[in-house]
Design an enzyme around this catalytic site. Structure first.
Site, PDB file in Angstrom:
ATOM      1  N   ASP A 166       0.937  -1.301  -0.198  1.00 49.01           N
ATOM      2  CA  ASP A 166      -0.033  -0.143  -0.092  1.00 49.01           C
ATOM      3  C   ASP A 166       0.707   1.113   0.026  1.00 49.01           C
ATOM      4  OD1 ASP A 166       0.904  -0.880   2.540  1.00 49.01           O
ATOM      5  OD2 ASP A 166      -0.634   0.136   3.455  1.00 49.01           O
ATOM      6  N   GLU A 167       2.078   1.194   0.023  1.00 47.46           N
ATOM      7  CA  GLU A 167       3.145   2.574   0.084  1.00 47.46           C
ATOM      8  C   GLU A 167       3.957   2.352  -1.107  1.00 47.46           C
ATOM      9  OE1 GLU A 167       4.729   3.428   3.839  1.00 47.46           O
ATOM     10  OE2 GLU A 167       3.203   1.878   4.802  1.00 47.46           O
TER      11      GLU A 167
END
Length: 424
Positions: free
Chosen positions: A107-108
Site C-alpha cells: 500500500d506504500e
C-alpha cells in the site's frame, strides 16, 4: 546533505478495508474490519476502516475484542489477490510520473520525480495533489502523500496527516514540523529503540537529532547512528524501482522463510514433521527460484497454550537449497527441541539464512554423498518445473493426502511476500 531531490511517498489509507469499500459500495461509510479466519485461528484485525478506528478498533486486535468495542462492525475475510490487483494499479499510475517507483509494502511507495519534474512542468506539490486525486477517482481509495528531499521525511509526511492528507517537508520547515514529534514517529524507531532513547532522556525527533553521536552509538550501536541521521534528514538512499520478475527491488536477500498458524494443535512428532516439510519445501523452492543456497536452517514454533514462541537453528555441513536437506534439518530441530506431547504448538515456521549464490563452488564429499545430492537436485528441478506449469498441487506428498487436515494447505501459494526494501 543533498536537498535537491524531490521524493514523494504515497500511502493508501486503511488499504485492505478501503479496497473492500471500493469494491462493495454497500460497505461505504460503515465500520469495516478485514479479519482473518477465526476457524483457522487467524482471528485478528488485519485492517480497519477509519469508521471502525474511530470506534476504537485497532490493527492486531482479536476479532472478539474488536466486536466488543464496535458491535456494529462488518467483518469481511481478506482477499489478497484483490489487494494485489489494486497495488499493481496504483504502481501503474505512479509509473506515469516517474520510472523510479519503490514499493514499501503493498500500500506504500516512494516516487523520485527529481528527473521528471521538468517534463511534468508542474510544482511537486501540484504533482502530489494530482496523484492523490487520480488514485481517489480511478481506484476509489484515498492516499496520504508526503513530499520531501529524502525518503525518510517523505514517509514521515505521508504519516503526518491521515487520511487523504498532503504534507511537504522542506529544509526550512523540517525543524518546525518533524522535530517536535515523538521519536517513535521516525521510520525504524520501534518500541525497543524508543525505550532505549527514552532512557537517555530522548523523547522527540529533535532531541535525537541534537544528541551526542558518541552516546547514541554507545547505547544503540550502528542502528543508533542510522536513526540519528534519519532525524537530521541526512538520508541519501536512492529510490529503487520494482523488478516484476521477482516482485522485489534490487536488494540483498538476508533470509527466506515461511510460517503458518494451524487450525489444530500439533501434539506429535509425525504431524510436526509433515507440517515442517510443507513449510520447508516452500522455502527450498523459493531459494532455488532466487538462485540462492543457505548455510543455516532455523525453525520456529508457538506454544498452543501460552502463545509463547521460540526458535532454534543449525548450521548445515554444506550450503544447500535441496528440499530434503532443509526439511530434514528443520524437522530434527523441532522434534528435538520441543516435547510436543506435553507442549503442543499451534504455529510452525521454517527459515533459511546465511545465504549465498547457488553458483558458488562447494567442497565435495569424498564418501559418495554427492551422487545422492545430485539426484536430489534433479528431482527438485523436475518437481519445480511441474509445479511452475501446473500449480503447486501438481506434485504432492502422500502424507498430505493421508491427513485431511493438511490436504488443503499450500504454503507457497498462501505465503505473501511484500516488497519491503529500505535496507538494500
Amino acid at each position: 546533505m543533498d536537498t535537491s531531490r524531490t521524493i514523494l511517498h504515497s500511502d493508501m489509507n486503511a488499504f485492505y478495508a478501503s479496497v473492500e469499500q471500493a469494491e462493495h459500495p454497500q460497505l461505504r461509510g460503515l465500520p469495516v474490519i478485514v479479519g482473518g479466519d477465526e476457524e483457522a485461528r487467524h482471528g485478528i484485525v488485519l485492517t480497519a476502516s477509519y469508521e471502525a478506528k474511530r470506534r476504537g478498533v485497532k490493527t492486531a486486535m482479536t476479532l472478539w475484542q474488536a466486536r466488543r468495542v464496535c458491535p456494529e462492525a462488518v467483518v469481511v475475510p481478506p482477499d489478497f489477490q484483490l489487494y494485489h490487483r489494486y497495488s499493481h494499479m496504483a504502481r501503474t499510475l505512479y509509473n506515469q510520473y516517474t520510472d523510479l517507483v519503490e514499493p514499501f509494502g503493498p500500500d506504500e511507495a516512494w516516487l523520485d520525480i527529481t528527473g521528471s519534474r521538468h517534463l511534468l512542468g508542474r510544482d511537486p506539490v501540484l504533482v502530489a495533489q494530482e496523484i492523490s486525486e487520480r488514485v481517489r477517482t480511478e481506484l476509489g481509495v484515498t492516499v496520504s502523500v508526503g513530499v520531501s528531499w529524502n525518503k525518510i521525511f517523505a514517509k514521515f509526511g505521508s504519516d503526518y496527516r491521515k487520511p487523504d492528507g498532503l504534507t511537504v517537508i522542506t529544509p526550512q520547515n523540517a525543524e518546525d514540523i518533524v522535530w517536535p514529534q515523538p521519536v517513535s514517529d521516525l521510520l525504524y524507531v520501534g518500541p525497543a529503540t524508543t525505550r532505549k532513547l527514552n532512557y537517555l532522556g530522548i523523547r522527540t525527533i529533535g532531541q535525537l537529532a541534537r544528541a551526542d553521536p558518541a552516546t547514541i552509538r554507545r547505547r544503540l550501536g550502528k542502528m543508533g547512528t542510522m536513526v540519528q541521521r534519519f532525524a537530521q534528514g541526512r538520508d541519501d538512499s536512492p529510490v529503487r524501482p520494482l523488478d516484476e520478475a521477482i516482485c522485489d527491488v534490487d536488494r540483498e536477500v538476508k533470509s527466506v522463510g515461511n510460517a503458518n498458524t494451524l487450525p489444530f494443535d500439533i501434539a506429535d512428532d509425525r504431524t510436526a514433521r509433515q507440517v515442517v516439510w510443507l513449510m520447508g519445501e516452500s522455502v527450498a523452492q523459493r531459494l532455488r527460484s532466487l538462485g540462492l543456497m543457505c548455510k543455516t536452517v532455523g525453525v520456529f514454533a508457538r506454544d498452543a497454550r501460552t502463545l509463547f514462541g521460540r526458535s532454534a537453528q543449525m548450521r548445515l555441513e554444506r550450503p544447500s537449497n535441496i528440499t530434503s536437506e532443509i526439511c530434514d534439518t528443520a524437522a530434527e530441530l523441532l522434534c528435538r527441541g520441543w516435547d510436543l506431547r506435553h507442549e503442543p504448538v499451534r504455529a510452525i515456521g521454517v527459515r533459511a539464512s546465511n545465504l549465498l549464490p547457488a553458483e558458488v563452488p562447494v567442497q565435495l564429499d569424498i564418501f559418495g554423498v554427492e551422487e545422492e545430492r545430485l539426484r536430489a537436485r534433479q528431482l527438485d528441478g523436475t518437481i519445480d518445473a511441474l509445479r511452475s506449469r501446473f500449480g503447486n498441487h501438481a506434485v504432492r506428498h502422500l502424507s498430505e493426502l493421508a491427513d485431511e487436515r493438511l490436504a488443503g494447505m499450500d504454503p507457497e501459494r498462501d505465503n505473501t511476500t511484500h516488497p519491503v526494501s529500505y535496507f538494500a
